[in-house]
Design a protein around this motif. Structure first.
Motif, short mmCIF file in Angstrom:
data_model
loop_
_atom_site.label_atom_id
_atom_site.label_comp_id
_atom_site.label_asym_id
_atom_site.label_seq_id
_atom_site.Cartn_x
_atom_site.Cartn_y
_atom_site.Cartn_z
N THR A 107 -1.19 5.06 -7.42
CA THR A 107 -0.67 4.78 -6.09
C THR A 107 -1.64 3.84 -5.39
OG1 THR A 107 0.43 6.91 -6.01
CG2 THR A 107 0.07 5.80 -3.91
N THR B 19 0.84 -1.19 0.00
CA THR B 19 0.00 0.00 0.00
C THR B 19 0.88 1.25 0.00
OG1 THR B 19 -1.73 -1.19 1.19
CG2 THR B 19 -1.84 1.21 1.25
N ASN B 20 0.48 2.23 -0.77
CA ASN B 20 1.17 3.52 -0.97
C ASN B 20 2.32 3.46 -1.97
OD1 ASN B 20 -0.58 4.92 0.80
ND2 ASN B 20 0.62 4.22 2.55
N THR C 225 3.74 3.42 -5.72
CA THR C 225 3.26 3.86 -7.03
C THR C 225 3.72 2.85 -8.06
OG1 THR C 225 3.32 6.17 -6.34
CG2 THR C 225 3.26 5.76 -8.70
N THR D 189 7.29 2.62 -0.92
CA THR D 189 7.17 3.27 0.39
C THR D 189 8.22 2.67 1.30
OG1 THR D 189 5.49 1.63 0.99
CG2 THR D 189 4.71 3.76 0.22
N SER E 23 -4.82 4.65 -2.89
CA SER E 23 -5.18 6.07 -2.97
C SER E 23 -6.63 6.29 -3.38
CB SER E 23 -4.27 6.79 -3.96
OG SER E 23 -4.52 6.31 -5.28
#
Length: 196
Positions: free
Chosen positions: A73, A43-44, A46, A195, A76
């Protein structure tokens, strides 16, 4: 005699070296020291993906395979929840096929968004939207033409006209893919930004 002893010593050294090398490799493997593996999507992150989406009957709905990859992303809200979840854990070059139901796709079909309008009301509504210049018609495979319009807050609205007679028409304001199972084939091209 010296030659035989020398050959025997060489064999013993070779066997001992092989045994030591084998033990070292076994210990490294047992300790988890293997070749580094690229971490999958989180998660997060891109990412860039190619995808093809089809209906369960095999009818292809949309694809970007011969175009530019989709960049988004993860988490998002740029794509449907099921698509977000599908790319989690993927590594570049990996392809997977998933079925995404309405609950993680475009939601259930809502019967309260289906109206029967007088034909003159429908014409007046279309005329008003055309005058605002925010009308677009898209022909969805297996669904037919759908009118898209932009609300003042930037939200997209959908109008699908059915069962039109001289007096009335049925207008469905659901997203055209609401209530449908969708089959996605997704290929992760790259993780553009990880991330920490």
């Amino acid at each position: 005699m010296n030659l035989e002893k020398s050959s025997a010593e060489k064999r013993i050294h070779y066997v001992l070296l092989s045994a030591i090398l084998f033990l070292c490799c076994a210990l490294l493997f047992a300790a988890g020291c293997t070749a580094p593996q690229q971490a999958g999507v989180k998660t997060n992150d891109t990412v860039l993906v190619f995808y093809t989406v089809s209906f369960p009957d095999g009818t292809e709905f949309q694809s970007n395979v011969n175009g530019s990859p989709l960049e988004f992303t993860v988490g998002s809200g740029d794509v449907i929840a099921g698509f977000d979840e599908a790319v989690i854990g993927m590594t570049p070059g990996m392809t997977k096929t998933v079925t995404i139901g309405p609950e993680k796709g475009y939601g259930p079909h809502n019967a309260s968004l289906v109206y029967v309008l007088d034909i003159e009301e429908a014409r007046a509504m279309n005329k008003e939207l055309q005058e605002k210049g925010n009308l677009q018609v898209i022909n969805y495979p297996s669904i037919g033409p759908v009118v898209l319009w932009q609300g003042e807050g930037g939200q997209t609205g959908y109008l699908r006209f059915m069962n039109t007679t001289l007096e009335t028409t049925t207008v469905d304001m659901n997203h055209p893919l609401a209530g449908k199972d969708l089959i996605f084939e997704i290929t992760l091209v790259d993780i553009v930004e990880k991330t920490s």
